[in-house]
Scaffold this motif. Sequence first.
Motif, PDB file in Angstrom:
ATOM      1  N   SER A   1      -8.198  13.134 -70.874  1.00 57.70           N
ATOM      2  CA  SER A   1      -7.592  13.801 -69.724  1.00 57.70           C
ATOM      3  C   SER A   1      -8.551  13.835 -68.556  1.00 57.70           C
ATOM      4  O   SER A   1      -8.157  13.664 -67.405  1.00 57.70           O
ATOM      5  CB  SER A   1      -7.171  15.227 -70.107  1.00 57.70           C
ATOM      6  N   ALA A   2      -9.830  14.055 -68.844  1.00 56.51           N
ATOM      7  CA  ALA A   2     -10.798  14.145 -67.756  1.00 56.51           C
ATOM      8  C   ALA A   2     -11.038  12.793 -67.107  1.00 56.51           C
ATOM      9  O   ALA A   2     -11.222  12.683 -65.907  1.00 56.51           O
ATOM     10  CB  ALA A   2     -12.118  14.713 -68.283  1.00 56.51           C
ATOM     11  N   GLU A   3     -11.024  11.738 -67.902  1.00 52.82           N
ATOM     12  CA  GLU A   3     -11.346  10.421 -67.383  1.00 52.82           C
ATOM     13  C   GLU A   3     -10.126   9.666 -66.892  1.00 52.82           C
ATOM     14  O   GLU A   3     -10.249   8.645 -66.222  1.00 52.82           O
ATOM     15  CB  GLU A   3     -12.043   9.605 -68.481  1.00 52.82           C
ATOM     16  N   GLY A   4      -8.934  10.154 -67.208  1.00 50.86           N
ATOM     17  CA  GLY A   4      -7.747   9.425 -66.810  1.00 50.86           C
ATOM     18  C   GLY A   4      -7.631   8.090 -67.520  1.00 50.86           C
ATOM     19  O   GLY A   4      -7.217   7.099 -66.946  1.00 50.86           O
ATOM     20  N   GLY A   5      -7.987   8.050 -68.822  1.00 49.53           N
ATOM     21  CA  GLY A   5      -7.977   6.797 -69.567  1.00 49.53           C
ATOM     22  C   GLY A   5      -6.916   6.784 -70.643  1.00 49.53           C
ATOM     23  O   GLY A   5      -5.795   7.249 -70.439  1.00 49.53           O
ATOM     24  N   ARG A   6      -7.277   6.249 -71.789  1.00 50.56           N
ATOM     25  CA  ARG A   6      -6.323   6.150 -72.897  1.00 50.56           C
ATOM     26  C   ARG A   6      -6.997   6.568 -74.196  1.00 50.56           C
ATOM     27  O   ARG A   6      -8.225   6.541 -74.307  1.00 50.56           O
ATOM     28  CB  ARG A   6      -5.771   4.731 -73.024  1.00 50.56           C
TER      29      ARG A   6
ATOM     30  N   VAL B   1      -4.189   9.345 -63.133  1.00 47.06           N
ATOM     31  CA  VAL B   1      -4.353  10.507 -62.266  1.00 47.06           C
ATOM     32  C   VAL B   1      -3.633  10.242 -60.950  1.00 47.06           C
ATOM     33  O   VAL B   1      -3.887   9.233 -60.280  1.00 47.06           O
ATOM     34  CB  VAL B   1      -5.841  10.799 -62.010  1.00 47.06           C
ATOM     35  N   VAL B   2      -2.719  11.134 -60.589  1.00 44.14           N
ATOM     36  CA  VAL B   2      -2.003  11.041 -59.316  1.00 44.14           C
ATOM     37  C   VAL B   2      -2.729  11.948 -58.336  1.00 44.14           C
ATOM     38  O   VAL B   2      -2.748  13.168 -58.505  1.00 44.14           O
ATOM     39  CB  VAL B   2      -0.531  11.467 -59.474  1.00 44.14           C
ATOM     40  N   ALA B   3      -3.351  11.338 -57.312  1.00 42.69           N
ATOM     41  CA  ALA B   3      -4.195  12.085 -56.387  1.00 42.69           C
ATOM     42  C   ALA B   3      -3.516  12.218 -55.032  1.00 42.69           C
ATOM     43  O   ALA B   3      -2.696  11.399 -54.631  1.00 42.69           O
ATOM     44  CB  ALA B   3      -5.557  11.404 -56.230  1.00 42.69           C
ATOM     45  N   ASP B   4      -3.882  13.282 -54.338  1.00 40.13           N
ATOM     46  CA  ASP B   4      -3.459  13.532 -52.969  1.00 40.13           C
ATOM     47  C   ASP B   4      -4.665  13.316 -52.057  1.00 40.13           C
ATOM     48  O   ASP B   4      -5.772  13.746 -52.374  1.00 40.13           O
ATOM     49  CB  ASP B   4      -2.938  14.976 -52.833  1.00 40.13           C
ATOM     50  N   THR B   5      -4.451  12.633 -50.929  1.00 42.69           N
ATOM     51  CA  THR B   5      -5.577  12.329 -50.049  1.00 42.69           C
ATOM     52  C   THR B   5      -6.264  13.585 -49.537  1.00 42.69           C
ATOM     53  O   THR B   5      -7.463  13.592 -49.262  1.00 42.69           O
ATOM     54  CB  THR B   5      -5.105  11.491 -48.848  1.00 42.69           C
ATOM     55  N   ALA B   6      -5.519  14.669 -49.427  1.00 44.25           N
ATOM     56  CA  ALA B   6      -6.103  15.912 -48.900  1.00 44.25           C
ATOM     57  C   ALA B   6      -6.631  16.807 -50.012  1.00 44.25           C
ATOM     58  O   ALA B   6      -7.738  17.342 -49.926  1.00 44.25           O
ATOM     59  CB  ALA B   6      -5.064  16.664 -48.071  1.00 44.25           C
ATOM     60  N   ASP B   7      -5.841  16.957 -51.086  1.00 43.59           N
ATOM     61  CA  ASP B   7      -6.178  17.927 -52.120  1.00 43.59           C
ATOM     62  C   ASP B   7      -6.818  17.308 -53.353  1.00 43.59           C
ATOM     63  O   ASP B   7      -7.169  18.021 -54.290  1.00 43.59           O
ATOM     64  CB  ASP B   7      -4.922  18.697 -52.546  1.00 43.59           C
ATOM     65  N   GLY B   8      -6.960  15.987 -53.410  1.00 43.82           N
ATOM     66  CA  GLY B   8      -7.566  15.355 -54.572  1.00 43.82           C
ATOM     67  C   GLY B   8      -6.572  15.244 -55.725  1.00 43.82           C
ATOM     68  O   GLY B   8      -5.346  15.229 -55.520  1.00 43.82           O
ATOM     69  N   PRO B   9      -7.048  15.134 -56.980  1.00 39.65           N
ATOM     70  CA  PRO B   9      -6.156  14.982 -58.133  1.00 39.65           C
ATOM     71  C   PRO B   9      -5.150  16.127 -58.236  1.00 39.65           C
ATOM     72  O   PRO B   9      -5.516  17.292 -58.160  1.00 39.65           O
ATOM     73  CB  PRO B   9      -7.127  14.993 -59.330  1.00 39.65           C
ATOM     74  N   ARG B  10      -3.867  15.764 -58.376  1.00 36.47           N
ATOM     75  CA  ARG B  10      -2.814  16.770 -58.438  1.00 36.47           C
ATOM     76  C   ARG B  10      -2.105  16.778 -59.786  1.00 36.47           C
ATOM     77  O   ARG B  10      -1.837  17.843 -60.335  1.00 36.47           O
ATOM     78  CB  ARG B  10      -1.789  16.492 -57.329  1.00 36.47           C
ATOM     79  N   PHE B  11      -1.765  15.585 -60.283  1.00 35.57           N
ATOM     80  CA  PHE B  11      -0.983  15.501 -61.511  1.00 35.57           C
ATOM     81  C   PHE B  11      -1.569  14.426 -62.424  1.00 35.57           C
ATOM     82  O   PHE B  11      -2.334  13.562 -61.998  1.00 35.57           O
ATOM     83  CB  PHE B  11       0.483  15.160 -61.207  1.00 35.57           C
TER      84      PHE B  11
END
Length: 545
Positions: free
Chosen positions: A277-282, A303-313
Amino acid sequence: METESEPYVRLATLRQLHQVVADLNTARSLADTLQTVADGIVAGLGYELACVNLVRPDGDLVVAAFAGSAAAEALITGRVGSRESWERRLSMGEAWGELRFIPHTEGWVLIEDDVPQWHTEGPEPRFEDEWHPQDRLYAPMYASGGGRELLGVISVDRPRNGRRPGPWGQEALQMYASQAAIAISNARLRANMQRALVRLEREQQALRASEESFRQAFEYAPSGMAIAEMGGDQHGRLLRTNDALCRLLGRPASAMRRYSFADLVHPEDVGTLLRTSAEGGRAEIRLGRRDGTYVWVSLRNSVVADTADGPRFLLTHVEDIEDRKRHELQLAHRASHDALTGLPNSAELRARLSARLCERPHAPYASDIQSLDAAYEGDGGFGADAFDFGAVGGRAYDHHVHTVAPDDEIDDGTKGLAVLFCDLDGFKSINDRFGHQTGDAVLVEVARRLTTGVRDGDTVARLGGDEFVVLADGLGAADAADLAVRLRNAIILPIRVGGRGVRVGASFGIGWASCGMSVEEVLQSADQRMYVEKRSRSKVHRRAG
């Protein structure tokens, strides 16, 4: 001196100027605005020809609108003049306020430059202020603000009264150029806004289409899909799951939203899940079903990131790999276990034993006590709680608990890893008398009795043939001897095979694993002790006979 008719002419011109300026604000597009600017010159300011040259993004000027001559309009509309040539023209001639007048006596040098132009032939002027066909009058248009950004240039020709414009005419043309600049700026702004709105609408349509495509791909994917929250108090909570994942785990979507994968993962796989989960891997882990069973799955995280808020989902793809994993485990078990008895085989025994041994022999017990004394006295800078007292018997150094051997002569309380080498007595005669099937059945039963007679966590392995090895950790010398007796007594009981009872004996040799020894040295030590015991028992039997 002003004549009586001039005030009336000026008033009429003001009215016409007011009307054409008002028309500038009714144009619906930038192109309409530019044409209205050119038409206003002809309709309201008394010139027969008017041309609007507009600055392009690259700095050059293009003929954007023309009024007064269809032939000239067809000839030069759309043609481009370089910014350098225009700058030259706007620096020549006479400055009438913001206007620039180039008389025919100077303008002849401009005939060959690249600025699109139109003029007619005509006679020489008869009086001083008469307009010559090759006279040029330009009205620059600047954007509002202090930067004086050039928007374009209005060029006019052939005043209807045949004369060069006087102060009033010059002021009227300059005022009109200022209003035209405002109208063009507004038209550009409206055009940009309209393009932005069209682009925004297209982007929104594309976003809606993308969202719908994602929704369908998510909901109807043949394998499990989940969206989990990242960060905050609800980190890891499942926000959305598809039908395939709900069916795989036997849980409804409403119930899934109460969990995170950390709530569902097998306890042994928690660390793997957290790293993934931390690495966004498998990773391959086990998830709990509603019925209490576990299923092997492959997780692939994005990892689905937001340009302003960083990782979101965290978008997780969950694939059922139960069949493949079961097959892999079966293959691994076959590679590491004896096919007949199901016990760990020789390779697995050596691997487990090797995992407990390092190449460096353990320090003497006296040095352990000295290290502890130094800890109490502060010599080494450590507190007494820096030592693992539960591991002192095993000598803990360099994050490794050394395996040590108890003293066979003196019971000092040391516990070690006992290696019990077991060889069956009389097994060959069973094979010779009753066949290999009976012999195999005897081996299976002996394996069962050995497994039943040891503790959970101890290892019973088949070394090969009729030889077995038991690894029992945490035993003293007396404990190991008692275990060997119990196992021997369990083996010598009759074994029922095919309606008959057969007996085998067992000889045990007790060796001890110790860091600094190789696996082969440990096994050889136990084997030698077993051989010594077997010889001593054979001598006893001969004396008794």
